[in-house]
Design a protein around this motif. Structure first.
Motif, mmCIF file in Angstrom:
data_model
loop_
_atom_site.group_PDB
_atom_site.id
_atom_site.type_symbol
_atom_site.label_atom_id
_atom_site.label_comp_id
_atom_site.label_asym_id
_atom_site.label_seq_id
_atom_site.Cartn_x
_atom_site.Cartn_y
_atom_site.Cartn_z
ATOM 1 N N ALA A 59 0.827 -1.207 0.000
ATOM 2 C CA ALA A 59 0.000 0.000 0.000
ATOM 3 C C ALA A 59 0.860 1.255 0.000
ATOM 4 O O ALA A 59 0.560 2.247 -0.698
ATOM 5 N N THR A 60 1.957 1.232 0.793
ATOM 6 C CA THR A 60 2.836 2.402 0.880
ATOM 7 C C THR A 60 3.539 2.691 -0.448
ATOM 8 O O THR A 60 3.620 3.841 -0.887
ATOM 9 N N MET A 61 4.017 1.631 -1.095
ATOM 10 C CA MET A 61 4.830 1.834 -2.304
ATOM 11 C C MET A 61 3.993 2.002 -3.569
ATOM 12 O O MET A 61 4.496 2.524 -4.572
ATOM 13 N N THR A 62 2.736 1.586 -3.549
ATOM 14 C CA THR A 62 1.914 1.693 -4.770
ATOM 15 C C THR A 62 0.806 2.719 -4.636
ATOM 16 O O THR A 62 0.214 3.114 -5.650
ATOM 17 N N GLY A 63 0.497 3.121 -3.393
ATOM 18 C CA GLY A 63 -0.580 4.082 -3.190
ATOM 19 C C GLY A 63 -1.961 3.459 -3.203
ATOM 20 O O GLY A 63 -2.968 4.188 -3.184
ATOM 21 N N ASP A 83 3.390 -13.397 -11.198
ATOM 22 C CA ASP A 83 3.751 -12.699 -12.435
ATOM 23 C C ASP A 83 2.862 -11.488 -12.660
ATOM 24 O O ASP A 83 3.336 -10.397 -13.040
ATOM 25 N N GLU A 84 1.564 -11.661 -12.418
ATOM 26 C CA GLU A 84 0.626 -10.565 -12.625
ATOM 27 C C GLU A 84 0.883 -9.437 -11.628
ATOM 28 O O GLU A 84 0.890 -8.244 -11.987
ATOM 29 N N VAL A 85 1.086 -9.806 -10.345
ATOM 30 C CA VAL A 85 1.309 -8.786 -9.315
ATOM 31 C C VAL A 85 2.628 -8.061 -9.562
ATOM 32 O O VAL A 85 2.740 -6.839 -9.351
ATOM 33 N N ARG A 86 3.632 -8.790 -10.033
ATOM 34 C CA ARG A 86 4.945 -8.185 -10.274
ATOM 35 C C ARG A 86 4.843 -7.057 -11.304
ATOM 36 O O ARG A 86 5.397 -5.961 -11.093
ATOM 37 N N VAL A 87 4.136 -7.322 -12.396
ATOM 38 C CA VAL A 87 3.997 -6.294 -13.434
ATOM 39 C C VAL A 87 3.297 -5.065 -12.867
ATOM 40 O O VAL A 87 3.737 -3.913 -13.066
ATOM 41 N N TRP A 88 2.228 -5.311 -12.146
ATOM 42 C CA TRP A 88 1.477 -4.184 -11.558
ATOM 43 C C TRP A 88 2.298 -3.448 -10.514
ATOM 44 O O TRP A 88 2.330 -2.212 -10.480
ATOM 45 N N PHE A 89 2.995 -4.199 -9.635
ATOM 46 C CA PHE A 89 3.753 -3.593 -8.538
ATOM 47 C C PHE A 89 4.880 -2.710 -9.067
ATOM 48 O O PHE A 89 5.082 -1.579 -8.597
ATOM 49 N N TYR A 90 5.629 -3.195 -10.054
ATOM 50 C CA TYR A 90 6.729 -2.411 -10.602
ATOM 51 C C TYR A 90 6.215 -1.092 -11.171
ATOM 52 O O TYR A 90 6.796 -0.024 -10.942
ATOM 53 N N ALA A 95 5.615 4.692 -10.456
ATOM 54 C CA ALA A 95 4.775 5.900 -10.572
ATOM 55 C C ALA A 95 4.767 6.693 -9.274
ATOM 56 O O ALA A 95 4.549 7.921 -9.285
ATOM 57 N N GLN A 96 5.031 6.002 -8.127
ATOM 58 C CA GLN A 96 5.074 6.682 -6.835
ATOM 59 C C GLN A 96 6.446 7.303 -6.562
ATOM 60 O O GLN A 96 6.642 7.932 -5.519
ATOM 61 N N GLY A 97 7.372 7.115 -7.501
ATOM 62 C CA GLY A 97 8.667 7.759 -7.377
ATOM 63 C C GLY A 97 9.793 6.907 -6.837
ATOM 64 O O GLY A 97 10.893 7.421 -6.571
ATOM 65 N N TYR A 98 9.574 5.627 -6.655
ATOM 66 C CA TYR A 98 10.623 4.753 -6.127
ATOM 67 C C TYR A 98 11.567 4.314 -7.241
ATOM 68 O O TYR A 98 11.146 4.045 -8.374
#
Length: 469
Positions: A59-63, A83-90, A95-98
């Motif tokens: 939640a912190t890293m993706t908003g 695999d699906e979560v990895r694509v979304w998480f990256y 986009a959150q600036g990490y």
């Protein structure tokens, strides 16, 4: 809560335990993947332990919301979901600036966590009764052990729990036909100490109906009174006698002359006569011991009383517990002559010291470990406390049969110290204790040294002659 969560195969496999322990002991500083995540994993020294931490990190890293983060966490339980979560998480974290390096580092942590995740609330539900039990054991040990022994003692056998009770000052009271109940009972001793009374439920072959009848009929005046009013079977009656349930009623005391020169063997003869008479339907008047007889009517047979060793063997056979004497008491002379180290003295040993220990095997475990190799953990009880020995793969081939097939062991090992009260033993050999005693009785200390020196050495090295210590 944290310890319970880490004490699982998953954290061991993912190497979560070592960095946590090193940071908690102050041997290394906690490492945090990013300052934004410090508050989330600070209580676990930078190690991700709980489901809740995964949700907060995502939640912190993706908003996203915590609900969405929890859906992502659950999706990571399968390779496709990862695999699906990895694509979304990256994409979302970028986009959150990490930075990419931070995202990759955090993702590896989350991916590893997916194989063993544990819910903090779940761990708390275990931790609360664990803490309550620890408090009860510390302040009311007799009541604690009564409850544990009456119900399920967990991974350790009851005989080890019973010995632990002795170490806490609880007096172990034998089976008593007039004092025992179905489960274990706490009794106040004349000197103010607390005693723990053995339970009828431990008697091999006894039925619930027989237990109810015994409790309903208490107090009894004699063995014949028990057989008449409780209606117990011959095997149950014999097991009760052999386990010492009639010792108090007849004034038996180990090591002293029995009142009226009676012994447990006399009671066993009476049971046999009673059973034969019942089967042949002989009139009670023809019995030397009829239903109205008192204890003085039991005619001494002249047979000797069971010695301490026979009594303990009977207890182990019937109760599964050595109540009157610890098994290792019968090896005290040999343990002293061979200078074997006792559990109470392990903390005095130095790191890398080679020692020999011995005891009753009370637990054998082969949990999965990170390397995939088999490791055997053996717990021994030597009457002064439990001690653990670890058998790695290089030791197992020549000694595996002894490890698994024997219940009394002598173990050679190398001490490893991990702190003021941290001590472990890396086993390098083991022998069946009864065989060691036979060799010792025949040839003394030197014969045992020859046995040890002629045994295989881990890794196939050359054995060197050495004393037992």
């Amino acid at each position: 809560i944290i310890d319970i969560s880490l004490f699982r195969p998953g954290p061991v496999k993912s190497d979560m335990v070592t960095p946590f322990l090193r940071a908690r002991q102050g041997w290394s500083s906690p490492e945090y993947p990013h300052p934004d995540l410090r508050s989330i994993v600070e209580e676990t020294y930078g190690v991700v332990v709980f489901h809740e931490q995964v949700m907060q990190i995502v939640a912190t890293m993706t908003g996203c919301s915590l609900a969405e983060a929890d859906e992502s966490r659950r999706a990571m339980g399968s390779p496709e979901g990862q695999d699906e979560v990895r694509v979304w998480f990256y994409r979302a974290a970028h986009a959150q600036g990490y930075e990419l390096a931070v995202i990759e580092r955090v993702w590896e942590i989350l991916r590893a966590f997916a194989s063993f995740g544990f819910c903090k609330a779940h761990a708390a539900a275990f931790a609360l009764p664990t803490y309550q039990s620890a408090w009860l054991k510390a302040h009311h040990p007799a009541a604690f052990f009564s409850g544990v022994l009456t119900h399920d003692p967990g991974m350790y056998p009851k005989r080890l729990i019973l010995d632990d009770a002795r170490h806490f000052g609880v007096v172990i009271l034998g089976l008593d036909i007039n004092a025992s109940r179905s489960g274990y009972q706490v009794e106040r001793m004349p000197d103010g100490a607390w005693g723990l009374r053995m339970a009828f439920q431990e008697v091999k072959g006894i039925s619930d109906t027989e237990i109810d009848a015994l409790i309903a009929g208490q107090p009894f005046s004699s063995l014949e009174d028990v057989m008449h009013r409780a209606g117990i079977s011959r095997p149950t009656a014999e097991n009760l006698v052999l386990a010492g349930a009639f010792d108090a009623l007849y004034g038996f005391q180990q090591g002293t002359q029995r009142r009226h020169h009676l012994t447990r063997r006399d009671l066993l003869i009476h049971i046999a006569e009673h059973d034969r008479s019942r089967r042949s339907q002989i009139s009670p008047a023809q019995l030397s011991l009829d239903m109205s007889s008192t204890i003085t009517d039991v005619v001494p047979s002249g047979l000797g009383e069971m010695n301490a060793g026979e009594s303990v063997r009977a207890e182990l056979e019937i109760l599964g517990l050595d109540v009157s004497h610890h098994m290792m008491e019968f090896y005290e002379d040999m343990l002293a002559d061979l200078s074997l180290v006792r559990a109470r003295d392990l903390l005095e040993c130095r790191s890398q010291q080679e020692i020999f220990v011995a005891g009753v095997k009370v637990a054998t475990q082969t949990p999965p470990i990170r390397s995939g190799k088999r490791v055997i953990f053996v717990t021994l009880d030597d009457a002064t406390g439990p001690m653990d020995a670890t058998f790695f793969e290089d030791v197992q081939d020549p000694y595996a049969a002894t490890i698994f097939d024997s219940w009394l062991l002598m173990v050679r090992g190398v001490v490893r110290r991990t702190g003021p009260r941290g001590v472990s033993l890396r086993a390098t050999g083991c022998w069946e204790l009864g065989e060691v005693r036979r060799i010792w009785k025949d040839g003394g200390r030197e014969a045992v040294i020859d046995l040890v020196d002629s045994s295989p050495v881990p890794g196939g090295g050359e054995q060197r002659s050495r004393p037992i210590v």
